[in-house]
Design an enzyme around this catalytic site. Structure first.
Site, PDB file in Angstrom:
ATOM      1  N   LYS A 132       0.275   4.212  -0.436  1.00  0.00           N
ATOM      2  CA  LYS A 132      -0.292   5.423   0.007  1.00  0.00           C
ATOM      3  C   LYS A 132      -0.060   6.847  -0.530  1.00  0.00           C
ATOM      4  CE  LYS A 132      -0.116   3.159   4.583  1.00  0.00           C
ATOM      5  NZ  LYS A 132      -0.257   3.389   6.100  1.00  0.00           N
ATOM      6  N   GLU A 174      -6.059  -4.993   9.963  1.00  0.00           N
ATOM      7  CA  GLU A 174      -5.134  -3.851  10.262  1.00  0.00           C
ATOM      8  C   GLU A 174      -5.271  -3.056  11.558  1.00  0.00           C
ATOM      9  OE1 GLU A 174      -2.566  -2.561   6.580  1.00  0.00           O
ATOM     10  OE2 GLU A 174      -4.265  -1.486   6.819  1.00  0.00           O
ATOM     11  N   SER A 224       2.750  -2.247  10.173  1.00  0.00           N
ATOM     12  CA  SER A 224       4.180  -2.473  10.603  1.00  0.00           C
ATOM     13  C   SER A 224       4.874  -3.873  10.293  1.00  0.00           C
ATOM     14  CB  SER A 224       4.580  -1.995  12.110  1.00  0.00           C
ATOM     15  OG  SER A 224       4.193  -0.547  12.336  1.00  0.00           O
ATOM     16  N   GLU A 282      -7.073   5.105   7.294  1.00  0.00           N
ATOM     17  CA  GLU A 282      -6.852   6.370   6.956  1.00  0.00           C
ATOM     18  C   GLU A 282      -7.795   6.960   6.358  1.00  0.00           C
ATOM     19  OE1 GLU A 282      -2.965   5.749   4.933  1.00  0.00           O
ATOM     20  OE2 GLU A 282      -2.209   5.334   7.206  1.00  0.00           O
ATOM     21  N   HIS A 323      -9.649   1.396   4.131  1.00  0.00           N
ATOM     22  CA  HIS A 323      -8.474   1.631   5.088  1.00  0.00           C
ATOM     23  C   HIS A 323      -8.719   2.402   6.058  1.00  0.00           C
ATOM     24  CE1 HIS A 323      -4.293   2.682   6.162  1.00  0.00           C
ATOM     25  NE2 HIS A 323      -3.927   1.540   5.618  1.00  0.00           N
ATOM     26  N   GLY A 366       2.024   2.102  10.641  1.00  0.00           N
ATOM     27  CA  GLY A 366       3.118   3.187  10.470  1.00  0.00           C
ATOM     28  C   GLY A 366       3.617   3.620  11.956  1.00  0.00           C
ATOM     29  N   ASN A 392       0.654  -1.163   0.014  1.00  0.00           N
ATOM     30  CA  ASN A 392       0.024  -0.010  -0.049  1.00  0.00           C
ATOM     31  C   ASN A 392       0.823   1.191   0.237  1.00  0.00           C
ATOM     32  OD1 ASN A 392      -1.745   2.165   0.455  1.00  0.00           O
ATOM     33  ND2 ASN A 392      -2.342   1.384   2.627  1.00  0.00           N
TER      34      ASN A 392
HETATM   35  P1  PGA Z   1       2.515   0.207   7.619  1.00  0.00           P
HETATM   36  O1  PGA Z   1       0.824   0.591   6.812  1.00  0.00           O
HETATM   37  O2  PGA Z   1       2.978  -1.152   7.071  1.00  0.00           O
HETATM   38  O3  PGA Z   1       3.284   1.337   7.348  1.00  0.00           O
HETATM   39  O4  PGA Z   1       2.191   0.150   9.289  1.00  0.00           O
HETATM   40  C1  PGA Z   1       0.133  -0.759   6.870  1.00  0.00           C
HETATM   41  C2  PGA Z   1      -1.035   0.024   6.008  1.00  0.00           C
HETATM   42  O5  PGA Z   1      -1.445   1.075   6.402  1.00  0.00           O
HETATM   43  O6  PGA Z   1      -1.713  -0.638   5.181  1.00  0.00           O
END
Ligand code: PGA
Length: 248
Positions: free
Chosen positions: A12, A167, A213, A97, A95, A173, A10
């Site tokens: 982003k 997630e 992560s 976000e 997601h 993140g 992803n």
């Molecule tokens: P990350 O993000 O691996 O940076 O924690 C995962 C995601 O948001 O899909």
């Protein structure tokens, strides 16, 4: 029941079109693995150059969002047909976000899931709890509610096409990965919930990813769990680590 593993990046809101092409050149030699479905989910403007860059490889391309209408006066949005015509086959839906910053709720996300399926895109449907919810002990209830609402009205045959990404928001993140036992507990609960909504055969066919992560050093342990069929990778999908995760 053997489920093909799916490792999706992803990206982003990272990488301009020219940077995206360069990243593909770095990653392509690292992710060749026929046992794994490898997907790059990229910003809308990068779909065309990334599709071009990965031609002839095992890599699939996905969008990070779509709109629920087919066309029309929806300034700034992209449709399923646009995503498909550009050569992408997957789309991330819900997601955390998008849920948090863009106020996308389960009713709206359910429409997105249905639109993606209607058009033949593979939805990567995200769910996950906040730290507060985990501390209150309501994680499983919350995830079940998300899954039931987001798949409301989706048939068993269509549900088998969906990939679910668990997630935990507190792990995204942050460098704080869920332990493999924590991740497995929730992924198993998601599968149990799917068996309740549909039946065991359908639940066993649906792939469930862990995200949050995930990196080159923890991927193998997470992926060793029976209900974790892959990963949705943010930060580590933008570097060579992604290749190590695919081959973990
Ligand atoms: P990350 O993000 O691996 O940076 O924690 C995962 C995601 O948001 O899909």
């Amino acid at each position: 029941m053997s489920r093909k593993r799916i490792i999706a990046g992803n990206w982003k809101m990272n990488k301009t079109p020219s940077e995206a092409k360069a990243l593909c050149e770095t990653l392509i030699p690292l992710v060749g693995n026929d046992d794994v479905e490898v997907v790059f989910c990229v910003p809308a403007i990068d779909i065309v150059p990334v599709v071009e860059a990965v031609k002839g490889t095992n890599i699939g391309v996905g969008a990070e969002n779509l709109y629920i209408e087919d066309s029309g006066a929806y300034t700034g949005e992209i449709s399923a047909d646009m995503i498909l015509d550009a050569g992408a086959k997957y789309v991330i839906i819900g997601h955390s976000e998008r849920r948090e910053y863009f106020k996308e709720d389960d009713e709206f996300l359910n429409k997105k899931v249905k639109k993606a399926i209607e058009k033949g895109l593979v939805p990567i449907l995200c769910c996950g709890e906040s730290l507060e919810q985990r501390e209150k002990g309501v994680t499983i209830d919350w995830i079940r509610l998300q899954i039931k609402s987001d798949l409301d009205g989706v048939s068993a045959a269509d549900a088998k096409k969906v990939v679910i990404a668990y997630e935990p928001i507190w792990a995204i993140g942050t460098g704080k990965t869920a332990t493999s036992d924590q991740a497995e507990e929730v992924c198993a609960a998601i599968r149990a919930c799917l068996a309740e909504i549909y039946d065991q055969e359908t639940a066993d066919a649906i792939r469930i990813q862990y995200g949050g992560s995930m990196n080159a050093s923890n991927a193998a342990e997470l992926l060793s769990k029976p209900n974790i069929d892959g990963g949705l990778i943010g930060g580590a999908s933008l570097k060579a680590d992604f290749g190590q995760i695919v081959n973990a």
